[in-house]
Design an enzyme around this catalytic site. Structure first.
Site, PDB file in Angstrom:
ATOM      1  N   CYS A   1     -16.731 -25.602  -1.551  1.00  8.82           N
ATOM      2  CA  CYS A   1     -17.389 -26.905  -1.517  1.00  8.82           C
ATOM      3  C   CYS A   1     -18.883 -26.685  -1.730  1.00  8.82           C
ATOM      4  O   CYS A   1     -19.497 -25.822  -1.095  1.00  8.82           O
ATOM      5  CB  CYS A   1     -17.141 -27.578  -0.168  1.00  8.82           C
ATOM      6  SG  CYS A   1     -18.190 -29.007   0.134  1.00  8.82           S
TER       7      CYS A   1
ATOM      8  N   TYR B   1       0.845  -1.204   0.000  1.00  8.25           N
ATOM      9  CA  TYR B   1       0.000   0.000   0.000  1.00  8.25           C
ATOM     10  C   TYR B   1       0.884   1.259   0.000  1.00  8.25           C
ATOM     11  O   TYR B   1       0.664   2.197  -0.773  1.00  8.25           O
ATOM     12  CB  TYR B   1      -0.915  -0.012   1.216  1.00  8.25           C
ATOM     13  CG  TYR B   1      -1.806   1.204   1.324  1.00  8.25           C
ATOM     14  CD1 TYR B   1      -3.048   1.240   0.689  1.00  8.25           C
ATOM     15  CD2 TYR B   1      -1.408   2.316   2.061  1.00  8.25           C
ATOM     16  CE1 TYR B   1      -3.861   2.354   0.783  1.00  8.25           C
ATOM     17  CE2 TYR B   1      -2.219   3.438   2.153  1.00  8.25           C
ATOM     18  CZ  TYR B   1      -3.452   3.448   1.520  1.00  8.25           C
ATOM     19  OH  TYR B   1      -4.247   4.548   1.612  1.00  8.25           O
TER      20      TYR B   1
ATOM     21  N   CYS C   1     -15.729 -33.745   2.515  1.00  5.85           N
ATOM     22  CA  CYS C   1     -16.947 -34.526   2.239  1.00  5.85           C
ATOM     23  C   CYS C   1     -16.998 -35.135   0.843  1.00  5.85           C
ATOM     24  O   CYS C   1     -17.879 -35.946   0.554  1.00  5.85           O
ATOM     25  CB  CYS C   1     -18.188 -33.660   2.454  1.00  5.85           C
ATOM     26  SG  CYS C   1     -18.387 -32.365   1.201  1.00  5.85           S
TER      27      CYS C   1
ATOM     28  N   CYS D   1     -21.307 -31.402   4.306  1.00  7.06           N
ATOM     29  CA  CYS D   1     -19.894 -31.188   4.599  1.00  7.06           C
ATOM     30  C   CYS D   1     -19.717 -30.863   6.084  1.00  7.06           C
ATOM     31  O   CYS D   1     -20.246 -29.860   6.570  1.00  7.06           O
ATOM     32  CB  CYS D   1     -19.340 -30.040   3.749  1.00  7.06           C
ATOM     33  SG  CYS D   1     -17.586 -29.760   4.003  1.00  7.06           S
TER      34      CYS D   1
ATOM     35  N   SER E   1      -3.410  12.369   8.504  1.00  7.31           N
ATOM     36  CA  SER E   1      -2.466  11.261   8.380  1.00  7.31           C
ATOM     37  C   SER E   1      -1.046  11.824   8.399  1.00  7.31           C
ATOM     38  O   SER E   1      -0.843  13.034   8.297  1.00  7.31           O
ATOM     39  CB  SER E   1      -2.712  10.498   7.078  1.00  7.31           C
ATOM     40  OG  SER E   1      -2.527  11.354   5.972  1.00  7.31           O
TER      41      SER E   1
ATOM     42  N   LYS F   1       8.588   4.023   8.885  1.00 10.88           N
ATOM     43  CA  LYS F   1       8.032   2.669   8.830  1.00 10.88           C
ATOM     44  C   LYS F   1       9.127   1.600   8.912  1.00 10.88           C
ATOM     45  O   LYS F   1      10.235   1.782   8.419  1.00 10.88           O
ATOM     46  CB  LYS F   1       7.217   2.475   7.542  1.00 10.88           C
ATOM     47  CG  LYS F   1       6.096   3.491   7.342  1.00 10.88           C
ATOM     48  CD  LYS F   1       5.004   3.368   8.393  1.00 10.88           C
ATOM     49  CE  LYS F   1       4.069   2.223   8.125  1.00 10.88           C
ATOM     50  NZ  LYS F   1       3.160   2.442   6.992  1.00 10.88           N
TER      51      LYS F   1
ATOM     52  N   LYS G   1       4.818   3.454  16.701  1.00 11.33           N
ATOM     53  CA  LYS G   1       3.602   3.681  15.913  1.00 11.33           C
ATOM     54  C   LYS G   1       2.693   2.455  16.076  1.00 11.33           C
ATOM     55  O   LYS G   1       2.926   1.417  15.454  1.00 11.33           O
ATOM     56  CB  LYS G   1       3.941   3.922  14.440  1.00 11.33           C
ATOM     57  CG  LYS G   1       2.741   4.284  13.580  1.00 11.33           C
ATOM     58  CD  LYS G   1       3.177   4.600  12.155  1.00 11.33           C
ATOM     59  CE  LYS G   1       1.987   4.979  11.284  1.00 11.33           C
ATOM     60  NZ  LYS G   1       1.024   3.875  11.127  1.00 11.33           N
TER      61      LYS G   1
END
Length: 690
Positions: A436, A48, A421, A442, A94, A324, A127
């Site tokens: 499934c 990101y 199953c 199942c 931010s 970071k 952080k």
């Protein structure tokens, strides 16, 4: 997954740059919705951040191409519709990110230059990777709590926040402003996260990918009792107020502790780049031993007067920076690929690894997500693989490194039948996951299907809730829906009948059998909904029941080759639903279970005349906002059952608009068109009329 272009930003033409910025705006908005609204990110934080950095670099080269919907112009995502809205006293912004030491050097140089200072004092803090929250106190008492939302407006989570023990309901001490907003991070400790996931696995529920998602999911509960059951914590780090409460960030943190908040004990004051980097390396080394997730450190100019002088750029403060951490990675051998079947039938491949320590945690398994992921990364049994824990407790396989000195194994053959199953597996339109199709037999899905079968809007059998279903399941007395209706008959022939079992008596057993008998008569729409067919909720069940009228007609049509085409002609039934119904009806195991179940039931046909005589019959309704006493789907289902038509758009053909809380623009449009607007109480009175 993210898709960065390989071409250098310096080589982009203006036309290419404009197209890529449009693509990035759309892709980042998609990931923001997954992260902030659904707590279900599909890419790592590093991936990101790489997209954000790419967007920033293109905007710096072509500033005139900067879009209004650019990530640099917004924070977070739009608040969810299921909560009331909260407007922050000031925007929750931010932070700009740093990924290398040169970024930190540039940040310090810029701050010193703008402040005309030779030296600079900063506060450095871990952080926290949690959910940002703003807590409003008036006269010392907590009156409101909100999420970040889009930075200006968030979701009202007040009642849920009141259950978090580390958040004081009233401030300590004698000094505090009349009204303040305390900001910080809500998080779930790692050990609590692991325990929560273990419990969810036992209950057949999907597990959270990491503590951040678990914390966000816990806070975004409509039932505050669920939030209260999870040991959430809160670190405070900022205050918004019209009054000055302290001259420095250091002084503010001390004041927050005096008021009763918990402040991260690892925060340190630093006076130069060397001290900042030493703090960064120290915290990075300690992160795996901490009982909470962190994904970097934050540097803040200590003096508030200097912060004010530095100001802001776009949606970020100039006086703070997030440095970071790199992803935690290690190399090991892939021993095997296992297939797990979830409660909704999803087949998830899991890598069984030669145990390896990653970031201080011993890892022996990692998720491979789905078949496409295995093929895209060309991951094979016996390969050396790169494992990553990028802030996530659940690790993932980043890529294959091949094998040394021997021939690689063949590509992994993804199973075409369920390993639990034996039912065939299907992939629905627009999905990457295989599922499934044996929903009724199942074992990986059956317990959850049984719970759904007896739930409120399905058969609604009194006395047969989750705990009772679990009880009979463990004793192998109820393993299929048909077993519910033969329980009494089988109980008569048992050596130890139910009435003699611990926790039961003659009256309680008799009452349960009577409730089961009463519910053996059920309406067609409830029956279809009870089957738990994927994508078939209450509304779709009503549509199917209204069209086919009887069970015999519906089930006979589902067996025909033309079933799919016929379903697509129904309003409200699209390709996804039609495919799901077709897959369900074509699975032999499901057909067998239906043959066992039907003889014990009386499935009532749709009575059109009753609906036609109701005041809502033939009317067109639009629902908007949040209803208190029922979900919007339930309300729409009730309207359709009474012969009304439900649409999503207000027009001159609309008869009623039913408005719950936070209804939005549809009410304004209805007023302009002179359409009758009903509140929830008026709506309930109307549908209860005979």
């Amino acid at each position: 997954m993210s898709s960065l272009r390989p071409i250098s930003v310096n080589q982009l033409t203006e036309k290419e740059a404009a197209l890529e910025l449009a693509h990035l705006a759309e892709e980042l908005a998609h990931h923001d919705r997954l992260y902030h609204e659904q707590d279900a990110p599909e890419i790592t934080d590093e991936a990101y951040d790489a997209l954000v950095l790419r967007n920033k670099q293109i905007e710096e080269r072509f500033p005139h191409l900067k879009r209004k919907d650019s990530i640099s112009e917004r924070v977070g995502s739009q608040p969810l519709g299921s909560f009331k809205k909260v407007t922050h006293l000031k925007p929750m912004l931010s932070l700009d990110n740093a990924f290398k030491q040169e970024d930190v050097e540039a940040f310090l140089t810029r701050c010193k230059k703008l402040l005309h200072q030779e030296t600079l004092e900063l506060m450095a803090e871990p952080k926290i990777d949690g959910l940002s929250a703003a807590l409003t106190y008036e006269n010392g008492r907590l009156i409101q709590a909100g999420t970040r939302g889009n930075g200006d407006v968030g979701e009202d989570i007040t009642e849920n926040v009141k259950t978090i023990r580390t958040i004081p309901s009233s401030l300590k001490g004698s000094y505090f402003p009349k009204k303040i907003e305390v900001r910080g991070e809500i998080y779930l400790p790692k050990q609590a996260f692991l325990k929560l996931n273990e419990e969810r696995e036992k209950e057949g529920l999907s597990v959270f990918a990491n503590p951040r998602n678990a914390a966000a999911g816990s806070v975004r509960q409509l039932d505050s009792a669920i939030t209260a059951s999870r040991p959430l914590h809160f670190f405070a780090y900022a205050v918004v107020s019209d009054e000055e409460v302290a001259p420095t960030q250091e002084g503010l943190l001390k004041l927050l502790k005096d008021w009763g908040f918990i402040v991260n004990p690892l925060i340190e004051k630093c006076r130069n780049e060397k001290e900042l980097m030493a703090f960064y390396e120290k915290i990075n080394a300690e992160r795996s031993s901490l009982d909470y997730d962190i994904d970097g450190v934050v540097y803040k100019v200590n003096t508030f007067k200097d912060q004010e002088a530095l100001g802001f750029i776009a949606r970020s403060p100039r006086w703070a920076l997030a440095h970071k951490f790199p992803a935690q990675q290690a190399t090991t051998t892939l021993k095997n690929i296992l297939i797990q079947v979830g409660r909704t039938g999803v087949l998830t491949p899991v890598a069984e690894l030669e145990p390896i320590t990653v970031g201080g945690v011993l890892v022996s398994r990692a998720t491979l997500h789905n078949e496409e992921e295995i093929m895209r990364k060309d991951i094979r049994v016996g390969d050396k693989v790169l494992i990553q824990r990028a802030g996530d407790v659940i690790p993932q396989v980043v890529r294959s490194l091949g094998v040394e000195g021997s021939r690689r194994a063949d590509p992994f053959p993804f199973p075409k039948r369920c390993p639990v199953c034996g039912s065939h597996v299907v992939k629905e339109v627009g999905e990457v996951a295989w599922r499934c199709s044996g929903g009724l037999i199942c074992h990986a899905q059956t317990l959850e299907k049984l719970r759904h079968f007896v739930s409120k809007h399905a058969f609604n059998i009194e006395g047969l809730g989750h705990k009772r279903i679990d009880y009979f399941w463990e004793k192998k007395l109820i393993e299929t829906p048909a077993d519910i209706f033969t329980l009494e008959q089988r109980d008569r022939h048992k050596v130890t009948p139910l009435k003699t079992e611990e926790g039961w008596g003659e009256q309680s057993a008799k009452k349960l059998f009577e409730a089961i008998h009463q519910r053996s008569q059920v309406s067609l729409d409830r029956f279809i909904y009870a089957l738990g067919i994927r994508h078939v909720g209450q509304v779709t069940a009503h549509i199917l029941a209204a069209h086919y009228e009887t069970f015999e007609q519906w089930w006979a049509e589902m067996q025909k080759e033309t079933a799919y085409e016929t379903l697509l002609t129904l309003e409200g039934v699209g390709e996804v639903v039609a495919t799901s119904l077709k897959n369900f009806a074509e699975e032999p195991n499901n057909v067998h279970q239906m043959e066992k179940l039907i003889p014990h039931l009386k499935i009532l046909p749709v009575r059109r005349k009753m609906a036609g005589s109701h005041p809502l019959a033939g009317k067109t309704l639009v629902f908007t906002g949040t209803l208190k006493n029922m979900t919007r789907d339930e309300a729409q289902a009730k309207a359709r059952a009474l012969g009304a038509k439900v649409t999503n758009t207000v027009s001159s053909q609309t008869d009623y608009v039913v408005a719950g809380e936070a209804p939005g623009s549809k009410v304004q449009k209805a007023k302009k068109l002179g359409i009758t607007i009903l509140d929830e109480l008026e709506w309930e009175k109307l549908f209860q009329e005979k």
